[in-house]
Design a protein around this motif. Structure first.
Motif, short mmCIF file in Angstrom:
data_model
loop_
_atom_site.label_atom_id
_atom_site.label_comp_id
_atom_site.label_asym_id
_atom_site.label_seq_id
_atom_site.Cartn_x
_atom_site.Cartn_y
_atom_site.Cartn_z
N ARG A 100 74.69 85.35 15.90
CA ARG A 100 73.28 85.57 16.11
C ARG A 100 73.28 86.65 17.32
NH1 ARG A 100 73.75 80.14 16.04
NH2 ARG A 100 73.17 79.70 17.94
N ASN A 101 74.23 86.30 18.57
CA ASN A 101 74.24 87.33 19.33
C ASN A 101 74.78 88.56 19.02
OD1 ASN A 101 73.47 85.52 21.57
ND2 ASN A 101 75.51 84.48 21.76
N LEU A 102 75.62 88.82 17.95
CA LEU A 102 76.27 90.12 17.67
C LEU A 102 75.06 90.80 16.94
CD1 LEU A 102 79.08 91.25 17.00
CD2 LEU A 102 78.33 90.77 14.65
N HIS A 103 73.98 90.20 16.41
CA HIS A 103 72.94 90.93 15.75
C HIS A 103 71.87 91.29 16.72
CE1 HIS A 103 69.30 91.05 12.63
NE2 HIS A 103 70.10 92.15 12.39
N LYS A 104 71.87 90.44 17.70
CA LYS A 104 70.67 90.72 18.70
C LYS A 104 71.26 91.69 19.68
CE LYS A 104 69.36 86.82 20.91
NZ LYS A 104 69.42 85.72 21.55
N CYS A 105 72.35 91.68 20.00
CA CYS A 105 73.12 92.92 21.02
C CYS A 105 73.03 94.22 20.26
CB CYS A 105 74.55 92.43 21.22
SG CYS A 105 75.20 93.55 22.20
N ALA A 106 73.27 94.26 18.91
CA ALA A 106 73.19 95.55 18.27
C ALA A 106 71.82 96.17 18.26
CB ALA A 106 73.60 95.22 16.73
N GLN A 107 70.72 95.15 18.13
CA GLN A 107 69.59 95.46 18.30
C GLN A 107 68.98 96.28 19.76
OE1 GLN A 107 67.51 92.30 16.75
NE2 GLN A 107 67.18 93.06 14.69
N ILE A 108 69.49 95.67 20.48
CA ILE A 108 69.15 95.97 21.92
C ILE A 108 69.84 97.64 22.15
CG2 ILE A 108 69.77 95.70 24.38
CD1 ILE A 108 69.49 92.61 23.82
N ILE A 109 71.25 97.68 21.74
CA ILE A 109 71.93 98.79 21.77
C ILE A 109 71.08 99.79 21.04
CG2 ILE A 109 74.09 100.03 21.15
CD1 ILE A 109 74.56 98.04 23.48
N ARG A 110 70.58 99.42 19.76
CA ARG A 110 69.94 100.62 19.34
C ARG A 110 68.64 100.88 19.94
NH1 ARG A 110 67.08 97.96 14.18
NH2 ARG A 110 65.83 97.16 15.98
N ASP A 111 68.01 99.98 20.47
CA ASP A 111 66.41 100.00 20.81
C ASP A 111 66.46 100.61 22.51
OD1 ASP A 111 65.74 99.37 18.39
OD2 ASP A 111 65.32 97.19 19.08
N GLU A 112 67.54 100.01 23.03
CA GLU A 112 67.17 100.31 24.54
C GLU A 112 68.18 101.29 25.30
OE1 GLU A 112 67.22 96.76 27.01
OE2 GLU A 112 65.74 95.71 25.35
N HIS A 113 69.47 101.49 24.49
CA HIS A 113 70.49 102.23 24.55
C HIS A 113 70.80 103.70 23.86
CE1 HIS A 113 71.74 99.71 28.06
NE2 HIS A 113 71.38 98.61 27.18
N ASP A 114 69.89 103.93 22.69
CA ASP A 114 70.19 105.07 22.00
C ASP A 114 71.46 104.86 21.17
OD1 ASP A 114 67.66 106.27 22.82
OD2 ASP A 114 68.81 107.05 24.64
N GLY A 115 71.73 103.83 20.78
CA GLY A 115 72.84 103.53 19.91
C GLY A 115 74.30 103.61 20.52
N VAL A 116 73.99 103.80 21.99
CA VAL A 116 75.39 103.92 22.68
C VAL A 116 75.50 102.80 23.76
CG1 VAL A 116 76.70 105.52 24.49
CG2 VAL A 116 75.18 106.62 22.68
N PHE A 117 76.81 102.33 23.53
CA PHE A 117 77.30 101.12 24.43
C PHE A 117 77.38 101.55 25.98
CE2 PHE A 117 78.35 99.15 20.52
CZ PHE A 117 78.40 97.90 20.68
N PRO A 118 76.75 100.71 26.83
CA PRO A 118 77.12 100.97 28.19
C PRO A 118 78.33 101.14 28.77
CG PRO A 118 75.51 99.08 27.68
CD PRO A 118 76.22 99.14 26.74
N GLY A 119 78.62 101.99 29.66
CA GLY A 119 80.03 102.47 29.96
C GLY A 119 80.76 101.81 30.98
N SER A 120 80.06 100.64 31.61
CA SER A 120 80.53 99.79 32.66
C SER A 120 80.65 98.50 32.46
CB SER A 120 79.78 100.07 34.03
OG SER A 120 78.60 99.51 33.90
N GLU A 121 81.48 97.67 33.04
CA GLU A 121 81.63 96.17 33.02
C GLU A 121 80.47 95.57 33.30
OE1 GLU A 121 84.55 92.64 34.42
OE2 GLU A 121 84.61 94.52 35.53
N ALA A 122 79.71 96.16 34.52
CA ALA A 122 78.47 95.33 35.05
C ALA A 122 77.30 95.42 33.97
CB ALA A 122 78.06 96.20 36.36
N ALA A 123 77.39 96.65 33.34
CA ALA A 123 76.08 96.76 32.23
C ALA A 123 76.27 96.30 31.15
CB ALA A 123 75.93 98.65 32.03
#
Length: 352
Positions: A100-123
């Motif tokens: 469930r978190n995998l799917h939710k996280c993928a949607q946040i990456i798509r919607d809030e990060h333009d499909g790119v994973f944040p590049g830092s541990e903190a983010a």
């Protein structure tokens, strides 16, 4: 605590030399020789592997990783997929909050990060389903951030290396601090994977291969000859037992299913309609009063399943009749429904 931070440089060199020669080749991993030739890590593939490997072995997780990448080659395709399809592909891997978190996280990456994973541990830590270990691993492996990657394998390695007397889980902070003194700032990606490999392949829970260990000369537990005494652990509590019943109801073509609530154990997965899981098993009449229809139910057998915190005994009742309202799963397509392992077992008993 046997704290010897002055040997950290030697430990780094020894571990990385060992990893260069003997580290595992895994489908999601960029080996040092690959990196040297310009190959870069795919954060999506690495993230997927790290989520799947939580509480799961490499041999068990690898086919799931391959299946997910084949169906969802990018984080956007995973985000766009129906959640039930994600849960169905995850079925059998366990710990379903991960899916469930995998799917939710993928949607946040798509919607809030333009499909790119944040590049830092903190983010990365701000994303659902990504805890301290996973954030540190992705940041090190994919972005070269000097992080302190500590999973269960690393906890075992460090507890033996430094002869940590505090039992787990209270020792976690102490072990994290000791691991952080050694973590390599020069080759963080390789170091993170190297120390995890050391625990997985050499510093095993039982029968550690100390003769092949690059840290043998520095290891306090090896010097004392008591390697398998570590990590120290609190006494295990006896698993409590719970009891329940499920109802295998078919019309000969389809099987009646229900969906579990989003929150709680096996959240959002499919199940055979059933009863609450109780500490004391009631009489059969009490079970049958909760059946989805008043029929002549036959007891088909009992399924035993062990969860992390309790052991479950499920009595399986079966009947054949016209199906009431609900989810009707074609018997030949049950694999397309998100049934967790315990419900697959129950369905097999009901069908027999």
């Amino acid at each position: 605590m046997n704290n010897r931070p002055h040997d950290a440089p030697a430990l780094r060199v020894a571990l990385l030399d060992w990893y260069d020669a003997s580290g595992r080749t895994l489908p999601w991993r960029i080996r040092p020789e690959d990196r040297a030739s310009g190959v870069v890590a795919n954060p999506y593939a690495v993230w997927l592997s790290e989520i799947m490997l939580q509480q799961t072995t490499v041999p068990h997780a690898t086919p799931y990783w391959e299946k997910f990448l084949a169906e969802f080659p990018t984080v956007e395709t995973l985000a766009d997929a129906p959640r039930d399809r994600v849960l169905t592909l995850w079925a059998g891997l366990g710990y379903y909050a991960r899916a469930r978190n995998l799917h939710k996280c993928a949607q946040i990456i798509r919607d809030e990060h333009d499909g790119v994973f944040p590049g830092s541990e903190a983010a990365l830590l701000k994303l659902p389903g990504i805890g301290p270990y996973t954030a540190a691993a992705i940041a090190a492996i994919c972005y070269g951030e000097a992080t302190n990657v500590v999973d269960g394998n690393v906890e075992r390695v460090i507890s033996r290396l430094r002869a940590v007397q505090t039992p787990l889980p209270p020792a976690k902070a102490e072990i994290n601090a000791l691991a952080g003194e050694i973590a390599s700032p020069e080759r963080p990606a390789d170091y993170a994977q190297a120390i995890m490999d050391l625990g997985a392949t050499i510093c095993r829970p039982k029968n550690p291969d100390c003769e092949a260990c690059p840290w043998q000369a520095h290891c306090a537990a090896y010097t004392a000859g008591n390697m398998t005494d570590y990590p120290k652990k609190l006494p295990k509590k006896k698993l409590p037992t719970r009891y329940g019943a499920v109802f295998y109801l078919t019309d000969g073509e389809a099987l009646l299913l229900a969906r579990r609530p989003d929150k709680g154990l096996l959240g959002a997965m499919m199940e055979l309609p059933g009863t609450p899981w109780l500490v004391v098993a009631p009489d059969a009449a009490d079970w049958l009063s909760l059946a989805p229809a008043k029929l002549n139910w036959e007891e088909a057998g009992i399924v035993e399943h062990v969860f992390t915190h309790f052991r479950l005994f499920l009595t399986v009742y079966r009947a054949q009749s016209e199906l009431p309202e609900g989810i009707h799963a074609p018997l030949h397509d049950l694999k397309d429904f998100a049934l967790p392992s315990v419900m697959v077992k129950a369905a097999m008993v009901g069908k027999a």
